[in-house]
Design a protein around this motif. Structure first.
Motif, PDB file in Angstrom:
ATOM      1  N   ASP A  83       0.827  -1.213   0.000  1.00 40.36           N
ATOM      2  CA  ASP A  83       0.000   0.000   0.000  1.00 40.36           C
ATOM      3  C   ASP A  83       0.859   1.259   0.000  1.00 40.36           C
ATOM      4  O   ASP A  83       0.473   2.293  -0.549  1.00 40.36           O
ATOM      5  CB  ASP A  83      -0.887   0.059   1.246  1.00 40.36           C
ATOM      6  N   ARG A  84       2.014   1.171   0.629  1.00 40.81           N
ATOM      7  CA  ARG A  84       2.836   2.363   0.852  1.00 40.81           C
ATOM      8  C   ARG A  84       3.793   2.649  -0.306  1.00 40.81           C
ATOM      9  O   ARG A  84       4.611   3.568  -0.211  1.00 40.81           O
ATOM     10  CB  ARG A  84       3.644   2.206   2.143  1.00 40.81           C
ATOM     11  N   LEU A  85       3.739   1.876  -1.377  1.00 45.17           N
ATOM     12  CA  LEU A  85       4.568   2.174  -2.551  1.00 45.17           C
ATOM     13  C   LEU A  85       3.954   3.364  -3.285  1.00 45.17           C
ATOM     14  O   LEU A  85       4.296   4.494  -3.008  1.00 45.17           O
ATOM     15  CB  LEU A  85       4.666   0.938  -3.445  1.00 45.17           C
ATOM     16  N   ASP A  86       3.066   3.096  -4.226  1.00 44.48           N
ATOM     17  CA  ASP A  86       2.281   4.188  -4.800  1.00 44.48           C
ATOM     18  C   ASP A  86       1.055   4.340  -3.911  1.00 44.48           C
ATOM     19  O   ASP A  86       0.025   3.718  -4.138  1.00 44.48           O
ATOM     20  CB  ASP A  86       1.889   3.851  -6.246  1.00 44.48           C
ATOM     21  N   TYR A  87       1.168   5.184  -2.912  1.00 48.16           N
ATOM     22  CA  TYR A  87       0.101   5.296  -1.919  1.00 48.16           C
ATOM     23  C   TYR A  87      -1.124   6.032  -2.460  1.00 48.16           C
ATOM     24  O   TYR A  87      -2.090   6.222  -1.738  1.00 48.16           O
ATOM     25  CB  TYR A  87       0.595   5.980  -0.641  1.00 48.16           C
ATOM     26  N   LEU A  88      -1.074   6.442  -3.732  1.00 46.00           N
ATOM     27  CA  LEU A  88      -2.255   7.007  -4.379  1.00 46.00           C
ATOM     28  C   LEU A  88      -3.051   5.939  -5.118  1.00 46.00           C
ATOM     29  O   LEU A  88      -4.142   6.207  -5.607  1.00 46.00           O
ATOM     30  CB  LEU A  88      -1.845   8.112  -5.352  1.00 46.00           C
ATOM     31  N   ALA A  89      -2.500   4.726  -5.211  1.00 46.56           N
ATOM     32  CA  ALA A  89      -3.209   3.613  -5.851  1.00 46.56           C
ATOM     33  C   ALA A  89      -2.883   2.304  -5.136  1.00 46.56           C
ATOM     34  O   ALA A  89      -2.368   1.366  -5.744  1.00 46.56           O
ATOM     35  CB  ALA A  89      -2.833   3.524  -7.328  1.00 46.56           C
ATOM     36  N   PRO A  90      -3.171   2.227  -3.832  1.00 48.22           N
ATOM     37  CA  PRO A  90      -2.791   1.023  -3.070  1.00 48.22           C
ATOM     38  C   PRO A  90      -3.475  -0.245  -3.569  1.00 48.22           C
ATOM     39  O   PRO A  90      -2.888  -1.330  -3.514  1.00 48.22           O
ATOM     40  CB  PRO A  90      -3.207   1.363  -1.630  1.00 48.22           C
ATOM     41  N   LEU A  91      -4.702  -0.133  -4.053  1.00 51.74           N
ATOM     42  CA  LEU A  91      -5.419  -1.323  -4.516  1.00 51.74           C
ATOM     43  C   LEU A  91      -4.696  -1.980  -5.677  1.00 51.74           C
ATOM     44  O   LEU A  91      -4.640  -3.214  -5.775  1.00 51.74           O
ATOM     45  CB  LEU A  91      -6.847  -0.937  -4.921  1.00 51.74           C
ATOM     46  N   ALA A  92      -4.134  -1.184  -6.573  1.00 53.66           N
ATOM     47  CA  ALA A  92      -3.404  -1.731  -7.712  1.00 53.66           C
ATOM     48  C   ALA A  92      -2.094  -2.377  -7.265  1.00 53.66           C
ATOM     49  O   ALA A  92      -1.686  -3.415  -7.803  1.00 53.66           O
ATOM     50  CB  ALA A  92      -3.134  -0.636  -8.743  1.00 53.66           C
ATOM     51  N   ASN A  93      -1.411  -1.772  -6.287  1.00 51.61           N
ATOM     52  CA  ASN A  93      -0.174  -2.374  -5.771  1.00 51.61           C
ATOM     53  C   ASN A  93      -0.448  -3.754  -5.184  1.00 51.61           C
ATOM     54  O   ASN A  93       0.321  -4.706  -5.404  1.00 51.61           O
ATOM     55  CB  ASN A  93       0.432  -1.487  -4.682  1.00 51.61           C
ATOM     56  N   ASN A  94      -1.515  -3.862  -4.401  1.00 48.85           N
ATOM     57  CA  ASN A  94      -1.880  -5.134  -3.780  1.00 48.85           C
ATOM     58  C   ASN A  94      -2.041  -6.224  -4.821  1.00 48.85           C
ATOM     59  O   ASN A  94      -1.540  -7.345  -4.664  1.00 48.85           O
ATOM     60  CB  ASN A  94      -3.200  -5.003  -3.019  1.00 48.85           C
ATOM     61  N   VAL A  95      -2.761  -5.897  -5.902  1.00 44.08           N
ATOM     62  CA  VAL A  95      -3.057  -6.892  -6.931  1.00 44.08           C
ATOM     63  C   VAL A  95      -1.782  -7.372  -7.608  1.00 44.08           C
ATOM     64  O   VAL A  95      -1.578  -8.575  -7.810  1.00 44.08           O
ATOM     65  CB  VAL A  95      -4.039  -6.304  -7.969  1.00 44.08           C
ATOM     66  N   THR A  96      -0.898  -6.459  -7.954  1.00 45.39           N
ATOM     67  CA  THR A  96       0.347  -6.841  -8.638  1.00 45.39           C
ATOM     68  C   THR A  96       1.194  -7.759  -7.772  1.00 45.39           C
ATOM     69  O   THR A  96       1.723  -8.772  -8.250  1.00 45.39           O
ATOM     70  CB  THR A  96       1.142  -5.579  -9.011  1.00 45.39           C
ATOM     71  N   TYR A  97       1.325  -7.422  -6.505  1.00 49.71           N
ATOM     72  CA  TYR A  97       2.108  -8.278  -5.600  1.00 49.71           C
ATOM     73  C   TYR A  97       1.467  -9.642  -5.448  1.00 49.71           C
ATOM     74  O   TYR A  97       2.150 -10.677  -5.501  1.00 49.71           O
ATOM     75  CB  TYR A  97       2.238  -7.596  -4.235  1.00 49.71           C
TER      76      TYR A  97
END
Length: 410
Positions: A83-97
């Protein structure tokens, strides 16, 4: 002396004194605490008067250490850190990981889970671009646009809170599925939001796209050629604005993106204006994708049945079944047991291609985890495109790249 002769004399005198009029090269620090740098970014500038001679981005002020943290946590425990990577799009970060770990575990999620993931990824893209466009308007002197975009983004955060229980750091996706199914009536509320979104985008279009001041500040400013965009590893809207047709959702589809009908906006010049136009059109295309996903939403489970050794059991079962209690205990203490191997997966995030490279030696903790942050690559091109511009162009160029420092100082 005639007027003509006097003019020649003055011109000759000025040319002789040109070196005297030329100012010294001044070194200037912009940031790391400066509103135009959009975070803790420091630019080391060399200026000749108001003209930039050299620009060196200096990063590292956040000291995140996410990759080393991942190597000391179980696979499930690291989800909130994405969540704290691109914290403007945490939902997308979650999915990629999650997809990266699922590929390591050779796990396939059901159709309903894929559709939910597509919806949250595209809503995250809309949210990120709304903020990026609004702030970019302020960077160029247009305050009204920010008020429009922030209002719509606030509506999205209400939807995110209904779905995930949090507005900002959502931690919604799980390895093997999502945390919970969509609430009753939530998809209808998303459709209502989309109904009101496009009129607002059209209003922003009217306010900004043909605005004379905005055009003067963005056209032919910060031009990135096709060759430079590829050599510097740019991805996402910054790459496509330079005229390169590359979108991971089309080229290497994941989560069922091949089922959806949408277009990839491409720029022609590669300047700040093109990067703005690409993001505006991406909002419209994301709206198309979300509508299709809602209409085609399949029934069935929202997590993989094969993920029982990864997915934490439901709370009622943990409280009533000894087997489920033991499984929960093992997952929390030792983590999901992964096979040995390595995997790399990239997803098309709002800022560009976010990649996770995972090396496993077996067990519940990754041996190595490396993150490819798109914003890091976007900043690397600043020394190439900044020289020759004026100091007043810096906020415009930085805003057009739409980076986030959480990905750079990961």
């Amino acid at each position: 002396m005639s007027k003509h002769q006097k003019s020649e004399y003055v011109t000759s005198d000025l040319s002789q004194r040109e070196e005297e009029f030329k100012g010294e090269i001044m070194t200037l620090n912009m940031g790391p605490s400066h509103p135009a740098t959009h975070g803790v970014l420091r630019l080391l500038l060399e200026l000749d008067g108001d003209i930039i001679q050299k620009c060196e981005p200096v990063i590292g002020y956040l000291h995140r250490g996410d990759e080393k943290i991942a190597e000391n946590m179980t696979y499930n425990q690291f989800v909130p850190y994405t969540d704290r990577l691109d914290y403007l799009a945490p939902l997308a970060n979650n999915v990629t990981y999650a997809i990266a770990v699922e590929q390591l575990a050779n796990l396939e999620v059901p159709q309903r889970c894929q559709a939910i993931r597509v919806i949250v990824c595209e809503l995250a893209r809309i949210s990120s671009h709304l903020l990026g466009i609004g702030v970019y308007g302020m960077d160029t002197g247009a305050m009204t646009v920010f008020l429009y975009t922030f209002t719509e983004r606030e509506k999205l955060y209400t939807l995110f809170e209904e779905l995930t229980g949090a507005r900002f750091t959502t931690s919604y996706t799980r390895i093997g599925g999502v945390a919970r199914d969509v609430p009753e009536g939530w998809l209808s509320r998303v459709k209502n939001f989309l109904d009101g979104l496009l009129p607002v985008i059209d209003e922003i279009d009217t306010l900004l796209t043909r605005n004379k001041i905005f055009l003067q500040r963005t056209e032919h400013v910060g031009v990135i050629s096709k060759e430079d965009a590829m050599q510097y590893g740019l991805t996402g809207p910054n790459l496509r604005a330079s005229g390169i047709d590359f979108d991971l959702r089309k080229r290497m589809p994941y989560s069922g993106y091949e089922q959806y009908d949408f277009e990839v906006p491409i720029g022609t010049v590669g300047d700040c204006y093109d990067r703005y136009l690409v993001r505006m059109e991406e909002v419209r295309q994301s709206e198309r994708i979300v509508r299709q996903a809602i209409e085609r939403m399949p029934d069935g489970p929202w997590y993989a049945e094969d993920a029982k050794k990864i997915f934490v059991p439901p709370k009622p079962k943990i409280m009533t079944s000894m087997e489920e209690l033991i499984q929960n205990f093992m997952l929390v203490t030792e983590g999901p047991q992964m096979p040995a191997g390595e995997v790399y997966f990239e997803g098309e995030n709002p800022k560009g291609a976010l990649g996770f490279y995972i090396v496993s030696k077996g067990g519940g903790v990754p041996y190595r985890l490396k993150i490819r942050g798109p914003s890091f690559c976007s900043l690397s091109i600043l020394p190439k495109i900044m020289p020759g511009h004026m100091a007043s162009d810096i906020p415009v160029i930085l805003g057009s790249l739409d980076f986030v420092m959480g990905e750079c100082d990961r």
